[in-house]
Design a protein around this motif. Structure first.
Motif, PDB file in Angstrom:
ATOM      1  N   HIS A  11      -9.450 -35.933  16.277  1.00 21.69           N
ATOM      2  CA  HIS A  11      -8.771 -34.719  15.826  1.00 21.69           C
ATOM      3  C   HIS A  11      -9.689 -33.782  15.056  1.00 21.69           C
ATOM      4  O   HIS A  11      -9.402 -32.581  14.940  1.00 21.69           O
ATOM      5  CB  HIS A  11      -7.556 -35.082  14.969  1.00 21.69           C
ATOM      6  N   ILE A  12     -10.819 -34.285  14.522  1.00 24.55           N
ATOM      7  CA  ILE A  12     -11.772 -33.411  13.848  1.00 24.55           C
ATOM      8  C   ILE A  12     -12.697 -32.753  14.863  1.00 24.55           C
ATOM      9  O   ILE A  12     -12.988 -31.558  14.779  1.00 24.55           O
ATOM     10  CB  ILE A  12     -12.589 -34.198  12.806  1.00 24.55           C
ATOM     11  N   ALA A  13     -13.151 -33.526  15.833  1.00 20.57           N
ATOM     12  CA  ALA A  13     -14.108 -33.004  16.805  1.00 20.57           C
ATOM     13  C   ALA A  13     -13.473 -32.025  17.781  1.00 20.57           C
ATOM     14  O   ALA A  13     -14.094 -31.012  18.146  1.00 20.57           O
ATOM     15  CB  ALA A  13     -14.748 -34.159  17.573  1.00 20.57           C
ATOM     16  N   ALA A  14     -12.265 -32.309  18.245  1.00 21.52           N
ATOM     17  CA  ALA A  14     -11.678 -31.537  19.341  1.00 21.52           C
ATOM     18  C   ALA A  14     -11.609 -30.027  19.061  1.00 21.52           C
ATOM     19  O   ALA A  14     -11.980 -29.231  19.935  1.00 21.52           O
ATOM     20  CB  ALA A  14     -10.297 -32.086  19.680  1.00 21.52           C
ATOM     21  N   PRO A  15     -11.154 -29.579  17.882  1.00 22.29           N
ATOM     22  CA  PRO A  15     -11.131 -28.133  17.651  1.00 22.29           C
ATOM     23  C   PRO A  15     -12.527 -27.511  17.681  1.00 22.29           C
ATOM     24  O   PRO A  15     -12.695 -26.378  18.156  1.00 22.29           O
ATOM     25  CB  PRO A  15     -10.502 -27.996  16.257  1.00 22.29           C
ATOM     26  N   PRO A 112     -15.143 -29.667   8.368  1.00 23.24           N
ATOM     27  CA  PRO A 112     -14.283 -28.774   9.165  1.00 23.24           C
ATOM     28  C   PRO A 112     -12.820 -29.210   9.119  1.00 23.24           C
ATOM     29  O   PRO A 112     -12.514 -30.396   8.973  1.00 23.24           O
ATOM     30  CB  PRO A 112     -14.852 -28.947  10.573  1.00 23.24           C
ATOM     31  N   LEU A 113     -11.925 -28.259   9.259  1.00 23.62           N
ATOM     32  CA  LEU A 113     -10.508 -28.544   9.455  1.00 23.62           C
ATOM     33  C   LEU A 113     -10.095 -27.983  10.818  1.00 23.62           C
ATOM     34  O   LEU A 113     -10.791 -27.146  11.405  1.00 23.62           O
ATOM     35  CB  LEU A 113      -9.669 -27.930   8.343  1.00 23.62           C
ATOM     36  N   GLY A 114      -8.943 -28.432  11.299  1.00 23.68           N
ATOM     37  CA  GLY A 114      -8.530 -28.115  12.657  1.00 23.68           C
ATOM     38  C   GLY A 114      -8.413 -26.634  12.964  1.00 23.68           C
ATOM     39  O   GLY A 114      -8.654 -26.211  14.095  1.00 23.68           O
ATOM     40  N   GLY A 120     -11.569 -18.580  10.296  1.00 23.60           N
ATOM     41  CA  GLY A 120     -11.135 -18.519   8.915  1.00 23.60           C
ATOM     42  C   GLY A 120     -11.272 -19.815   8.149  1.00 23.60           C
ATOM     43  O   GLY A 120     -10.805 -19.903   7.010  1.00 23.60           O
ATOM     44  N   CYS A 121     -11.904 -20.838   8.746  1.00 25.63           N
ATOM     45  CA  CYS A 121     -12.074 -22.123   8.053  1.00 25.63           C
ATOM     46  C   CYS A 121     -13.387 -22.113   7.283  1.00 25.63           C
ATOM     47  O   CYS A 121     -14.460 -21.993   7.891  1.00 25.63           O
ATOM     48  CB  CYS A 121     -12.075 -23.268   9.057  1.00 25.63           C
ATOM     49  N   PRO A 122     -13.368 -22.254   5.957  1.00 18.89           N
ATOM     50  CA  PRO A 122     -14.620 -22.295   5.201  1.00 18.89           C
ATOM     51  C   PRO A 122     -15.361 -23.593   5.478  1.00 18.89           C
ATOM     52  O   PRO A 122     -14.772 -24.675   5.462  1.00 18.89           O
ATOM     53  CB  PRO A 122     -14.154 -22.209   3.741  1.00 18.89           C
ATOM     54  N   LEU A 123     -16.663 -23.485   5.715  1.00 16.63           N
ATOM     55  CA  LEU A 123     -17.476 -24.649   6.047  1.00 16.63           C
ATOM     56  C   LEU A 123     -18.571 -24.815   4.999  1.00 16.63           C
ATOM     57  O   LEU A 123     -19.617 -24.160   5.076  1.00 16.63           O
ATOM     58  CB  LEU A 123     -18.107 -24.485   7.426  1.00 16.63           C
TER      59      LEU A 123
END
Length: 253
Positions: A11-15, A112-114, A120-123
């Motif tokens: 679920h982390i890698a897929a997005p 990372p988040l989904g 818009g996801c801060p990394l």
């Protein structure tokens, strides 16, 4: 475009895979999560391979296995000196990765988040941000954090996300008790917060207390809310929980 591989395809890698595929990169993913890997192959044309074949086909390698399995999964793999490694494995330190991924030395940590897929996801990036900026910016802001100990504390705040969702669920349930419409109550609560946060200016550390104080003025319902939460020691509980998670990340608990 880059040749990018993923060891671990959950679920982390897929997005990240979907995002990078849409930007034209050549992607190879491992079959550790066979169902997710097959879905990505069908929907985005990625190649599915065994772990070593993923490495052999890739210049940039994302490590996305569960942290407690990292040593077991990485031990048999043969990395190249020119591999660029990105780890999303919480609590796996840089020095451990350096040993496991030798002779590769270019290693970056991130969280990372989904919703990265939508932008818009801060990394946060440690110790440098260049590989993540090349792959995910400008859609997702990349924040360089040179110190590994400081980087790890970002995992604690990331864990705050389900805490916020838990509070939102409580508020939505309370509203539904009065409106008898749980779907609309949930939709209102979600969009209320999402819209407000999306409209916040990016003005540094002061923006959150400034916007809070602009709402929670004397005599308002907003002030009654902030005072009530403080009186109930919600902030003390949050700080204590963040500290406990931080201690766990440091290995002191």
């Amino acid at each position: 475009m880059s040749s990018i591989g993923f060891i671990g395809t959950g679920h982390i890698a897929a997005p990240m895979v979907r995002f990078l595929s849409q930007h034209g990169h050549q992607l190879t993913v491992s079959a550790r999560n066979a169902e997710t890997a097959a879905e990505l192959a069908a929907s985005h044309g990625v190649t599915v391979a065994e772990n070593q074949a993923v490495l052999d086909a890739s210049d940039i390698v994302f490590l996305c296995v569960r942290p407690h399995l990292a040593a077991e999964v990485l031990a048999p793999l043969r990395f190249r000196r020119d591999h660029r490694i990105v780890s999303v494995m919480a609590g796996v330190p840089l020095d451990s990765l350096a040993r496991a991924c030798a002779p590769a030395t270019d290693i970056t940590l991130t969280i990372p988040l989904g919703y990265l897929e939508q932008g818009g996801c801060p990394l946060p990036a440690c110790p440098k941000a260049d590989v993540l900026e090349a792959l995910f910016a400008p859609e997702n802001p990349v924040l360089e954090v040179a110190d590994e100990a400081a980087f790890n504390m970002h995992f604690a705040v990331c864990a705050f996300v389900p805490g916020v969702l838990d509070l939102m669920a409580t508020a939505a349930d309370w509203l539904a008790d009065h409106t008898k419409d749980p779907d609309q109550a949930a939709r209102y609560t979600r969009q209320l917060l999402a819209g407000f946060l999306a409209a916040l200016p990016d003005e540094g550390a002061a923006v959150l207390p400034t916007e809070r104080d602009a709402l929670a003025t004397a005599g308002t319902l907003s002030l009654q809310m902030t005072d009530g939460l403080r009186a109930g020691a919600v902030h003390d509980a949050l700080t204590a929980t963040l500290t406990g998670i931080g201690d766990r990340l440091k290995g002191t608990t």
